[in-house]
Design an enzyme around this catalytic site. Structure first.
Site, PDB file in Angstrom:
ATOM      1  N   ARG A  91      -9.923   5.102  -1.151  1.00  0.00           N
ATOM      2  CA  ARG A  91      -9.117   4.978  -0.017  1.00  0.00           C
ATOM      3  C   ARG A  91      -9.782   3.588   0.724  1.00  0.00           C
ATOM      4  NH1 ARG A  91     -10.849   6.835   4.926  1.00  0.00           N
ATOM      5  NH2 ARG A  91      -8.783   7.182   5.561  1.00  0.00           N
ATOM      6  N   TYR A 102      -3.834   7.552  10.978  1.00  0.00           N
ATOM      7  CA  TYR A 102      -4.934   8.171   9.968  1.00  0.00           C
ATOM      8  C   TYR A 102      -4.050   8.884   8.947  1.00  0.00           C
ATOM      9  CZ  TYR A 102      -9.578   6.855  11.565  1.00  0.00           C
ATOM     10  OH  TYR A 102     -10.822   6.215  12.019  1.00  0.00           O
ATOM     11  N   ASN A 147     -10.250   2.131   4.620  1.00  0.00           N
ATOM     12  CA  ASN A 147     -10.527   2.609   6.260  1.00  0.00           C
ATOM     13  C   ASN A 147     -10.742   1.176   6.794  1.00  0.00           C
ATOM     14  OD1 ASN A 147     -10.963   3.939   8.397  1.00  0.00           O
ATOM     15  ND2 ASN A 147     -12.840   4.229   8.057  1.00  0.00           N
TER      16      ASN A 147
END
Length: 346
Positions: free
Chosen positions: A223, A37, A225
């Protein structure tokens, strides 16, 4: 952009497929052989033509089918769309963001005409032609956030900013990866992300919150994920776990390439002008392991990421039952040679 919208389903018979173009533009999330992460936030500027970053809000061949899947889910569970009473300015902000973005970037499919507060909205793919007064609830068939939310791909959570924190006070969520809007509604940013292993210990979300609190209007960020899912099902919510949960133990060596899908979220964040709230777009993309293997570089990278993935992350993402099967299926495609950094498919 000439786009043919596909007739397909994301439940029961699972007729979802990706065209070669959809595979090529897939936002493959791994630029290294290991994953951990990170904040990994960048400016949401217009990207390469044809990519998922080309436009403010992405639209692809699955648009009509995804909107229909959302309609079905909301019909079964209206609480997948929640807006707390103080979020009305944010509702109109979201309607404006959605309509202006689609009309600007896809004028062959969407049209928005303004005459002062009198707006005329045309959505050709969904057959919507509606004139309304911006700011007047009585001129819409439902509240503005739900009206536009039913016409966008992906989920949206809108966070109110107060007391140096962000609170999930509004959302339309029908394609989430095992989390519940009804449970998370009203939570602070830290509470919402509390279950994520390792990231909190590393202070990632604390740093992300500080960054987002200073996000300016007109400077959105994004972003990526990811997780994985069995079958191309959009609605993998806790509320429906009895429906999709048993699929996790249905994967075998013979069907792993077709049943297991990489599920990538393009997460975008926009400061809204009237409410000062923050819109959090969670646009999901699905691709089967077999389709990933059409690009050898992706197959090698995914094999290494899966092999090196920390057990806590594997458990959190729900991969434990089939992770080794994915690794084993991809192993013959990985010759061990260095493939460098980056996500380009070739």
């Amino acid at each position: 952009m000439n786009m043919a919208f596909k007739k397909e389903t994301f439940r029961d018979d699972y007729t979802f497929t990706n065209s070669p173009e959809a595979i090529r533009r897939f936002p493959f999330p791994f630029d290294k052989d290991e994953y951990m992460y990170s904040v990994n936030i960048e400016q949401h500027t217009k990207g390469v033509p044809g990519s998922v970053f080309e436009n403010v809000i992405d639209l692809d061949e699955h648009y009509v089918a995804e909107c229909e899947d959302r309609r079905i889910t909301l019909e079964q569970d209206p609480d997948r769309c929640i807006a707390l009473p103080h979020m009305m300015d944010a509702q109109w902000d979201m309607l404006e963001l959605g309509m202006e973005s689609l009309a600007q970037d896809f004028p062959e499919h969407f049209q928005l005409t303004k005459d002062g507060d009198k707006w005329h909205w045309i959505n050709k793919p969904l057959g919507i032609d509606h004139t309304f007064i911006f700011g007047d609830l009585s001129t819409l068939p439902m509240e503005p956030f739900e009206f536009i939310g039913r016409q966008l791909q992906g989920d949206w959570v809108v966070m109110d900013q107060r007391d140096d924190d962000l609170f999930a006070d509004m959302g339309i969520v029908t394609s989430q990866a095992d989390w519940s809007l009804a449970f998370d509604a009203g939570m602070s940013f830290k509470e919402w992300h509390g279950p994520v292993p390792q990231a909190n210990e590393m202070g990632i979300f604390e740093r992300a919150l500080k960054y987002l609190l200073h996000l300016q209007y007109g400077s959105p960020v994004r972003r990526l994920n990811w997780t994985m899912t069995v079958n191309p099902r959009l609605d993998t919510s806790p509320e429906n776990y009895p429906v999709w949960g048993p699929d996790n133990v249905s994967v075998t060596a013979d069907n792993v390439a077709d049943k297991v899908f990489l599920r990538v979220e393009l997460q975008t964040l926009f400061r809204l002008p009237r409410s000062n709230a923050m819109a959090f777009g969670i646009r999901g993309y699905l691709i089967s392991v077999r389709d990933i293997a059409t690009y050898p570089r992706w197959a090698k990278r995914l094999h290494r990421v899966m092999t090196n993935l920390h057990p806590d992350l594997s458990e959190y993402k729900g991969l434990t039952n089939y992770r080794q099967l994915v690794i084993d299926w991809l192993a013959p495609m990985d010759d061990g040679a260095d493939i460098g950094e980056g996500t380009h498919p070739e």
